[in-house]
Design a protein around this motif. Structure first.
Motif, PDB file in Angstrom:
ATOM      1  N   TYR A  10       0.837  -1.209   0.000  1.00 35.79           N
ATOM      2  CA  TYR A  10       0.000   0.000   0.000  1.00 35.79           C
ATOM      3  C   TYR A  10       0.870   1.256   0.000  1.00 35.79           C
ATOM      4  O   TYR A  10       0.608   2.205  -0.747  1.00 35.79           O
ATOM      5  CB  TYR A  10      -0.917  -0.006   1.218  1.00 35.79           C
ATOM      6  N   PHE A  12       3.876   1.554  -1.120  1.00 36.40           N
ATOM      7  CA  PHE A  12       4.514   1.653  -2.437  1.00 36.40           C
ATOM      8  C   PHE A  12       3.548   2.259  -3.453  1.00 36.40           C
ATOM      9  O   PHE A  12       3.924   3.140  -4.239  1.00 36.40           O
ATOM     10  CB  PHE A  12       4.962   0.261  -2.885  1.00 36.40           C
ATOM     11  N   ILE A  13       2.295   1.802  -3.427  1.00 37.02           N
ATOM     12  CA  ILE A  13       1.290   2.326  -4.363  1.00 37.02           C
ATOM     13  C   ILE A  13       1.051   3.810  -4.113  1.00 37.02           C
ATOM     14  O   ILE A  13       0.940   4.607  -5.055  1.00 37.02           O
ATOM     15  CB  ILE A  13      -0.024   1.530  -4.229  1.00 37.02           C
ATOM     16  N   VAL A  15       3.146   5.992  -2.912  1.00 33.90           N
ATOM     17  CA  VAL A  15       4.301   6.746  -3.410  1.00 33.90           C
ATOM     18  C   VAL A  15       4.245   6.884  -4.930  1.00 33.90           C
ATOM     19  O   VAL A  15       4.460   7.977  -5.479  1.00 33.90           O
ATOM     20  CB  VAL A  15       5.614   6.065  -2.982  1.00 33.90           C
ATOM     21  N   ILE A  16       3.936   5.784  -5.624  1.00 35.55           N
ATOM     22  CA  ILE A  16       3.867   5.820  -7.092  1.00 35.55           C
ATOM     23  C   ILE A  16       2.774   6.779  -7.559  1.00 35.55           C
ATOM     24  O   ILE A  16       2.993   7.616  -8.450  1.00 35.55           O
ATOM     25  CB  ILE A  16       3.612   4.404  -7.660  1.00 35.55           C
ATOM     26  N   VAL A  17       1.593   6.660  -6.952  1.00 33.61           N
ATOM     27  CA  VAL A  17       0.490   7.555  -7.329  1.00 33.61           C
ATOM     28  C   VAL A  17       0.852   9.000  -7.000  1.00 33.61           C
ATOM     29  O   VAL A  17       0.536   9.926  -7.760  1.00 33.61           O
ATOM     30  CB  VAL A  17      -0.811   7.139  -6.622  1.00 33.61           C
ATOM     31  N   ILE A  19       3.824  10.362  -7.039  1.00 35.60           N
ATOM     32  CA  ILE A  19       4.740  10.849  -8.081  1.00 35.60           C
ATOM     33  C   ILE A  19       3.967  11.199  -9.350  1.00 35.60           C
ATOM     34  O   ILE A  19       4.226  12.224  -9.996  1.00 35.60           O
ATOM     35  CB  ILE A  19       5.819   9.792  -8.374  1.00 35.60           C
ATOM     36  N   MET A  20       2.992  10.353  -9.703  1.00 37.33           N
ATOM     37  CA  MET A  20       2.174  10.623 -10.888  1.00 37.33           C
ATOM     38  C   MET A  20       1.381  11.915 -10.722  1.00 37.33           C
ATOM     39  O   MET A  20       1.291  12.724 -11.657  1.00 37.33           O
ATOM     40  CB  MET A  20       1.231   9.444 -11.144  1.00 37.33           C
ATOM     41  N   ASN A  23       3.760  14.869 -11.057  1.00 37.72           N
ATOM     42  CA  ASN A  23       4.091  15.118 -12.461  1.00 37.72           C
ATOM     43  C   ASN A  23       2.923  15.761 -13.198  1.00 37.72           C
ATOM     44  O   ASN A  23       3.112  16.648 -14.038  1.00 37.72           O
ATOM     45  CB  ASN A  23       4.489  13.810 -13.150  1.00 37.72           C
TER      46      ASN A  23
END
Length: 344
Positions: A10, A12-13, A15-17, A19-20, A23
């Motif tokens: 969770y 990790f998800i 963090v990825i979201v 970053i998206m 951006n």
């Protein structure tokens, strides 16, 4: 063990979201700047004012103010200008070279097949720019105002965003073009096509009105200008079938070899024909609130979801236990009072 794995997954998800979202915030910041500061200049075909603002939005710290290649069509049906500029963006190990392809000063006077449908939605008529490289095809659509249309969306964005191609080192092969994530060689052909979907959306009328075939014998290294002429040309249609077109706008001075656009040396030479523009990237700072807005909304949503997933049940249990303790306390107090009353 499974619980900790799910928690790590969770995190990790998130963090990825995150970053998206960050951006996306930066992209929207640049797009907003472009809309508010550059679009008017583009609509007026004022490239001298448009290019500096575009380079700020694209975060290009310097650029050649004059186009390396400029083609003009004075045709009464298909009038336009096609310009290629050289820009540089700062990267960790120096700078990267980016070519900016701008289709502007559009004056298309080809009546739509169905004017009533066109009046309802003028994005049913579009211009498709096709760049045929040695190793692939790169395409982009524009409406008749010159604003970008995401493929295959029927809607146009509210701003003109040029096509861009990088010039990069490619090992022993030297310099190459970089299109998206692919490395490719010579730009063999650029083709402009009018696509009219006002009558049959699934079978639009297609008209190739300009073809730029690479003429490798053109030796000019920079600042090439030409007026397009009408001639017979052999090209391929949308089905990749060879066709011979007559009375079509063609170029004689377009050179699509990598050597033609490998002009980084222009930034270091004292050349009276060249003016180097320096972008004031600090102009973007006043638009940082857009990024803050994106991040704030994401954090609020992330906190709420995190609370619901990991802290809601403990909170419910806490209040249930507290309520149970209060009930036990009340019962004990009642029992104590009852005992005292009985003793008396």
């Amino acid at each position: 063990m499974l619980k900790w794995f799910l928690r790590i997954l969770y995190a990790f998800i998130v963090v990825i979201v995150g970053i998206m979202v960050l951006n996306e915030g930066f992209a929207n910041k640049r797009l907003t700047y472009l809309e508010e500061n550059a679009q008017t200049h583009f609509d007026e075909n004022n490239m001298d004012s448009y290019l500096p603002e575009y380079n700020v939005a694209a975060e290009r710290y310097r650029y050649v103010e004059q186009p390396l290649y400029n083609a003009v069509s004075n045709d009464l049906r298909f009038g336009f200008e096609f310009s290629i500029y050289h820009t540089q963006v700062a990267v960790k190990d120096g700078s990267a070279n980016v070519l900016v392809f701008i289709l502007h000063n559009l004056d298309i006077n080809e009546p739509p097949l169905n004017e009533e449908e066109f009046d309802k939605n003028n994005n049913l008529v579009r211009i498709r720019v096709s760049m045929q490289f040695e190793n692939g095809l790169y395409q982009q659509d524009y409406n008749l105002d010159g604003n970008i249309m995401p493929l295959p969306s029927p809607y146009a964005m509210d701003v003109a965003i040029p096509m861009e191609i990088q010039v990069v080192e490619n090992g022993e092969e030297g310099k190459s073009f970089k299109v998206n994530e692919g490395i490719t060689g010579k730009l063999e052909e650029v083709k402009f096509e009018l696509i009219d979907s006002t009558l049959y959306e699934n079978e639009p009328k297609r008209t190739i009105f300009a073809v730029f075939k690479s003429n490798d014998t053109v030796e000019e290294k920079y600042l090439v200008h030409e007026e397009l002429i009408k001639d017979t040309v052999i090209t391929t249609d949308h089905n990749n079938e060879t066709v011979e077109l007559t009375n079509t706008l063609t170029s004689k001075l377009f050179n699509g070899t990598i050597e033609r656009f490998d002009v980084e040396y222009l930034y270091d030479e004292d050349n009276p024909d060249i003016t180097i523009g320096i972008s004031d990237l600090s102009k973007l700072n006043s638009y940082n609130s857009i990024v803050v807005k994106y991040v704030s909304i994401f954090l609020i949503i992330a906190i709420i979801i995190t609370y619901l997933l990991f802290f809601l049940n403990p909170t419910i249990k806490y209040f249930k236990n507290k309520k149970a303790k209060n009930i036990d306390r009340i019962i004990k107090e009642a029992d104590q009072k009852k005992t005292i009353f009985t003793d008396e």
